[in-house]
Design an enzyme around this catalytic site. Structure first.
Site, mmCIF file in Angstrom:
data_model
loop_
_atom_site.group_PDB
_atom_site.id
_atom_site.type_symbol
_atom_site.label_atom_id
_atom_site.label_comp_id
_atom_site.label_asym_id
_atom_site.label_seq_id
_atom_site.Cartn_x
_atom_site.Cartn_y
_atom_site.Cartn_z
ATOM 1 C CG MET A 28 -1.827 0.911 1.178
ATOM 2 S SD MET A 28 -2.960 1.184 2.435
ATOM 3 C CE MET A 28 -1.707 2.232 3.521
ATOM 4 N NE ARG A 56 15.410 1.899 0.910
ATOM 5 C CZ ARG A 56 14.229 1.858 -0.044
ATOM 6 N NH1 ARG A 56 13.445 0.964 0.244
ATOM 7 N NH2 ARG A 56 14.284 2.671 -1.005
ATOM 8 N NE ARG A 76 32.082 -28.563 -22.017
ATOM 9 C CZ ARG A 76 31.749 -27.650 -21.447
ATOM 10 N NH1 ARG A 76 32.752 -26.513 -21.555
ATOM 11 N NH2 ARG A 76 30.867 -27.304 -20.523
ATOM 12 N NE ARG A 119 33.301 -33.862 -21.682
ATOM 13 C CZ ARG A 119 32.291 -33.023 -21.786
ATOM 14 N NH1 ARG A 119 31.479 -33.151 -20.667
ATOM 15 N NH2 ARG A 119 31.960 -32.272 -23.025
ATOM 16 C CD GLU A 169 28.438 -37.312 -17.529
ATOM 17 O OE1 GLU A 169 28.206 -36.220 -18.079
ATOM 18 O OE2 GLU A 169 29.691 -37.772 -18.079
ATOM 19 N N GLY A 209 29.306 -34.283 -13.395
ATOM 20 C CA GLY A 209 29.049 -33.374 -14.225
ATOM 21 C C GLY A 209 27.585 -33.219 -14.158
ATOM 22 C CB THR A 210 26.025 -30.857 -11.738
ATOM 23 O OG1 THR A 210 26.831 -29.577 -12.142
ATOM 24 C CG2 THR A 210 26.796 -31.187 -10.629
ATOM 25 C CG ASN A 211 25.207 -28.625 -17.474
ATOM 26 O OD1 ASN A 211 24.976 -27.985 -16.554
ATOM 27 N ND2 ASN A 211 26.298 -28.358 -18.057
ATOM 28 C CG ASP A 212 24.733 -35.238 -19.465
ATOM 29 O OD1 ASP A 212 23.842 -35.416 -19.992
ATOM 30 O OD2 ASP A 212 25.885 -34.784 -19.922
ATOM 31 C CE1 TYR A 248 37.340 -29.947 -10.192
ATOM 32 C CE2 TYR A 248 38.626 -31.417 -8.870
ATOM 33 C CZ TYR A 248 38.060 -31.187 -9.996
ATOM 34 O OH TYR A 248 38.054 -32.236 -10.873
HETATM 35 MG MG MG Z 1 5.773 2.169 0.515
#
Ligand code: MG
Ligand code: ADP
Ligand code: MG
Length: 883
Positions: free
Chosen positions: A110, A343, A567, A623, A752, A773-776, A858
């Site tokens: 408001m 703030r 890669r 890889r 992966e 390999g966190t994408n796969d 790592y």
């Molecule tokens: Mg306000």
């Protein structure tokens, strides 16, 4: 809520309550108003109603908690006494503002009501007290309008029409030209309008006004706009909003009054200089409303030297107290300064770094705090070229796409990867424009200054690859009509061709005509200093994903401690190599395949030598070939014909082979270690190239530390078999080269596939290291194809099924469980097993925090995110050691 809980906290000279009470109870605004009062700053007194009351209001079907209005009444009594004014008084009335304020600042709540407490009698009182009738009736008409608007939800339009009538009567056009008499009449008209629309009289009882406003503030907590905002920002677990009731001060009482907003330091540059704007003879909202142009605070001494001096003293008091840069609102009433809000100030990444370092120098904070202060992601702004702000403001914006990869790029338009490469070789800057990109475009993308696509989202091929390189990319700019054959684009009725220059802002997604002037990133002394502090606190190593000597070198300059993912597939796409790769794929027997691979070997060896040299003394995880072979074949007829000609075969042969390699689900198809099982000669060639490169480095006294990584392993048997092959090849290569020295080569795997995580104890028997390999792993755990997620991700996010894109920030509770399990099981077999993570997540601060907590050695990320990961790793170490 417990019955005894305090509902109203007073702040003022009489008393200031709530010391140590948190933002979650008093809201950000409330806590800071009390805090400023306590440290002796001139804050108009008032009181704050707790967020717990808002919670109780909803729990009791929108009824104010019993006893609240009694507490409010006694707070009003104290306020009246302290100020010597009375609510509704006909000689010196008390007026207040009613302001919402949750723990987190939130648009959509408001609007603040000013001048509450005015009624017919009090308006006369105000006129008397201020000796200014016009001022009093102007305040009254604003209150009726605002109250009708925000509390009663009346039609704003009706108020405007009524005002227009009055203006017509007095033959004036501006609000400010209407005389007191006219405003008096307007108040009568407004009251009539109020009655007509709401069926009730405008409340003359100030306490009634207050009660209705409190209810309205609570009600605004759950407007659809506010709810939506909390969803988008992931704000959860708040009780509600607090209500701040504060006595009014006036910045619009004449030319000795005014109002302003300021930051205690420059929020753009971080410079330790008070920074803000003020407006003479104006009320709060007028500064931001842009009706009149405010003046910079630096000009204030000309107007009122004493107030300016006082503000500078307040800057120091605030910073000494909060030990943070503050964003403040202030008002000057007849030469007296009042503070209305403070703030923590928002700031750019550049400013964040400078302020943190300066505050250490000023002994306001220590190095740990400085490291915690800078949001790791905000470093992005320090690592990329950007447009000069002046040039940016004057730019001719054509359209806006998705801000897929930040940065600034300027160049001539090109429409294909080979064109981009040629232009780059000739030293030209170009923007590669494609409907969308594919793996075949990567070297052209690399050569371009920036990439622009008309389709595809934030996780499209173009976006992911560009982000990996820190290259500017605007994706999914749907307003652009690309004519690849005609080499031109159409946008907003204008046409641009290969002779034209455009500029891309990857941070905003804007596409601009012509050359907009850029500036290079400044790796300032402060930035380096902060990084050094961070390195002292972190325990996680930070490596990089790089597959060229140039990227490796850059990453090392950014502090990478090795390569976590090199890669190898990109190495096959250059014009002089792809031909051998393709003839290998076309071969129908091992002998021909080996012949083609033999031609690729020297290229690979040279690449590895370059990378090992750039990373001298640091580990390099290579890889082995990962993508399915069909990605290396051309798919349109023209390109297939050209390839047939080059290889001296019939086009039909290529079509047949491409068809044979077609898979309905390539992501789950013949790729990764599965290629090495079918075609061990590919693995052999790659390992041989790695070993020969390492031997050659060793002869040059360069310390190569290759780690050979076998991708997409799902079973123990795959790894044990392929590991044996790798070991055998290493041995054979050393023998063939008559190399007697010692090579530092380890063999490990990428985890992966969920099954690999589940059986990590078995797999660890054959691995010297794991790299997640966190994408796969994300693709296969969720069952979402990363390349297609854009068809439904927006719905998932907007309907709150997912809170973030799981390919950008690791899903800690799901995918994370598999990671944690992989770590535990792997180390139950080998306690010292080296474990890392590679992929986009390695540069995401919250994912880095997770990696720290589960005990990884790592993280690895793209070169441009290395400093971000270093800072995030330090923050993770500090955050988790506090607990
Ligand atoms: Mg306000
Ligand atoms: P916002 O969150 O939109 O800034 P605020 O509650 O801070 O809303 O108030 C809106 C404007 O009204 C601000 O400019 C503020 O300084 C001004 N204002 C609020 N309370 C008072 C008051 N008691 N006296 C004078 N001005 C006030
Ligand atoms: Mg404000």
């Amino acid at each position: 809520m417990a019955k005894q809980a305090k509902m109203v906290y007073y702040f003022g000279k009489t008393k200031t309550e709530g010391k140590g009470v948190s933002k979650s109870i008093l809201g950000g605004k409330g806590v800071n108003l009390a805090e400023m009062t306590r440290i002796g700053l001139p804050v108009p007194p008032g009181f704050t109603i707790t967020t717990e009351c808002c919670d109780a209001y909803y729990k009791s079907k929108k009824k104010l908690p019993s006893g609240l209005m009694a507490e409010v009444n006694s707070a009003v009594k104290i306020l009246e006494k302290e100020l010597g004014k009375k609510f509704g008084d006909d000689s010196n009335p008390l007026l207040v503002s009613v302001r919402s304020g949750a723990a987190v600042s939130m648009p959509g709540m408001m609007n603040t009501i000013l001048n509450l407490g005015l009624n017919d009698a009090a308006t006369q009182g105000l006129a008397k007290a201020t000796k200014n009738e016009r001022f009093a009736y102007d305040a009254y008409r604003r209150l009726i309008n605002m109250f009708g608007d925000v509390v009663m939800g009346m039609d704003h339009h009706a108020f405007e029409t009524a005002f227009d009538k009055i203006k017509k009567k007095y033959k004036v056009t501006e609000d400010t030209e209407v005389p007191a008499e006219g405003l008096k009449q307007l108040c009568e008209d407004y009251k009539a309008l109020y009655k007509k629309q709401s069926g009730e009289d405008f409340p003359q009882d100030p306490i009634k006004q207050l009660q209705l406003s409190i209810e309205a503030v609570f009600g605004s907590w759950n407007t659809s706009r506010a709810v939506r905002y909390r969803e988008i920002e992931g704000i959860r677990g708040l009780l509600g909003t607090a209500v701040n009731v504060q006595s009014m001060v006036y910045g619009n009482m004449g030319d000795d009054s005014g109002t302003g907003v300021a930051f205690t330091r420059n929020p753009n540059t971080g410079e330790n200089k008070f920074f803000g704007e003020f407006l003479i003879n104006a009320q709060g909202e007028d500064v931001v409303a842009g009706i009149r142009t405010p003046q910079p605070v630096a000009e204030m001494p000309k107007w009122n030297r004493a107030v300016h001096k006082e503000l500078l003293e307040i800057k120091k008091t605030l910073e000494d107290h909060y030990k943070e840069m503050q964003d403040i609102e202030f008002t000057i009433e007849r030469g007296t300064l009042y503070m209305l809000q403070t703030r923590t100030g928002k700031r750019t990444g550049v400013a964040a770094v400078k302020i943190a370092c300066d505050m250490v120098k000023e002994k306001l904070i220590d190095e740990k705090e400085a490291v915690m202060r800078v949001p790791a992601n905000d470093l992005t702004q320090l690592l990329l070229p950007s447009f000069k702000p002046t040039a940016r403001n004057a730019a001719d914006v054509l359209c806006r796409g998705l801000p897929a990869s930040p940065g600034a790029a300027v160049g001539k338009l090109v429409f294909s990867a080979p064109e981009a490469r040629e232009a780059a070789e000739a030293g030209l800057k170009v923007i590669l424009v494609r409907k969308e990109t594919s793996p075949e475009d990567v070297d052209g993308m690399n050569a371009a200054a920036g990439i622009l696509t008309s389709t595809g989202g934030m996780t499209s091929h173009a976006a992911v690859v560009a982000r990996g390189w820190g290259k500017c990319c605007v994706a999914g700019a749907g307003e652009i009509d690309i004519d690849e054959k005609g080499k031109k684009i159409k946008v907003g009725g204008r046409t641009f061709n290969g002779k034209d220059i455009i500029s891309l802002d990857g941070t905003t997604g804007e596409v601009m005509a012509g050359e907009v002037e850029t500036q290079e990133p400044k790796l300032s002394g402060d930035f380096a200093k902060l990084m050094k502090w961070a390195d002292g606190f972190r325990t996680l190593d930070v490596r990089t994903n790089a597959d060229s000597p140039a990227d490796s070198k850059r990453a090392r300059e950014f502090g990478a401690q090795g390569i976590g993912l090199c890669r190898t597939e990109h190495m096959f796409f250059d014009a002089d190599r792809i031909i051998h790769m393709r003839s290998m794929i076309l071969a129908d027997n091992e002998k021909d395949r080996r012949a083609a691979l033999k031609k690729l070997l020297p290229f690979q060896r040279k690449d590895f030598e370059g990378i090992f040299k750039a990373m001298d003394g640091l580990p390099v995880t290579v890889r082995l070939l990962d993508p399915p072979l069909h990605e290396f074949l051309p798919h349109d007829a023209d390109a297939q014909k050209a390839m047939a000609k080059e290889l001296g075969v019939k086009p039909g042969q290529i079509v047949k082979r491409a068809e044979a390699l077609h898979e309905s689900n390539p992501m789950l198809g013949h790729r990764g270690c599965r290629l090495s099982v079918t075609y061990p000669e590919i693995l052999e060639m790659q390992v041989r190239a790695i070993v020969e490169a390492a031997i050659s480095c060793s002869k040059k006294k360069i310390k190569a530390m290759p780690e050979i990584m076998i991708p997409l392993v799902g079973t123990e048997a795959e790894l044990s078999m392929l590991r044996a092959k790798v070991e055998e090849t290493i041995k054979e290569t050393c023998e063939a080269k008559k190399f007697e020295g010692k090579l530092d080569i380890s063999i490990g795997t990428m985890i992966e596939i969920p099954r690999a995580a589940l059986t990590a104890d078995k797999i660890a028997e054959h691995a010297d290291f794991f790299s997640f390999g966190t994408n796969d792993l994300t693709q296969m755990t969720f069952g979402y194809s990363r390349d297609d997620i854009n068809t439904f991700l927006p719905d998932y996010l907007s309907q709150d099924i997912l809170h973030v894109d799981p390919f950008q920030s690791l899903d800690q509770s799901g995918v994370g469980q598999l990671v944690e399990m992989g770590v535990q099981k792997g180390r139950s077999t080998k306690s010292k097993l080296k474990i890392g993570i590679c992929g986009e997540h390695g540069g995401d601060p919250s994912s880095v925090d997770f990696c720290h907590r589960v005990g990884l050695d790592y993280v690895s990320c793209s070169p441009f995110r290395v400093p971000i990961a270093r800072l995030a790793a330090a923050q993770a170490a500090l955050r988790n050691s506090k607990k």
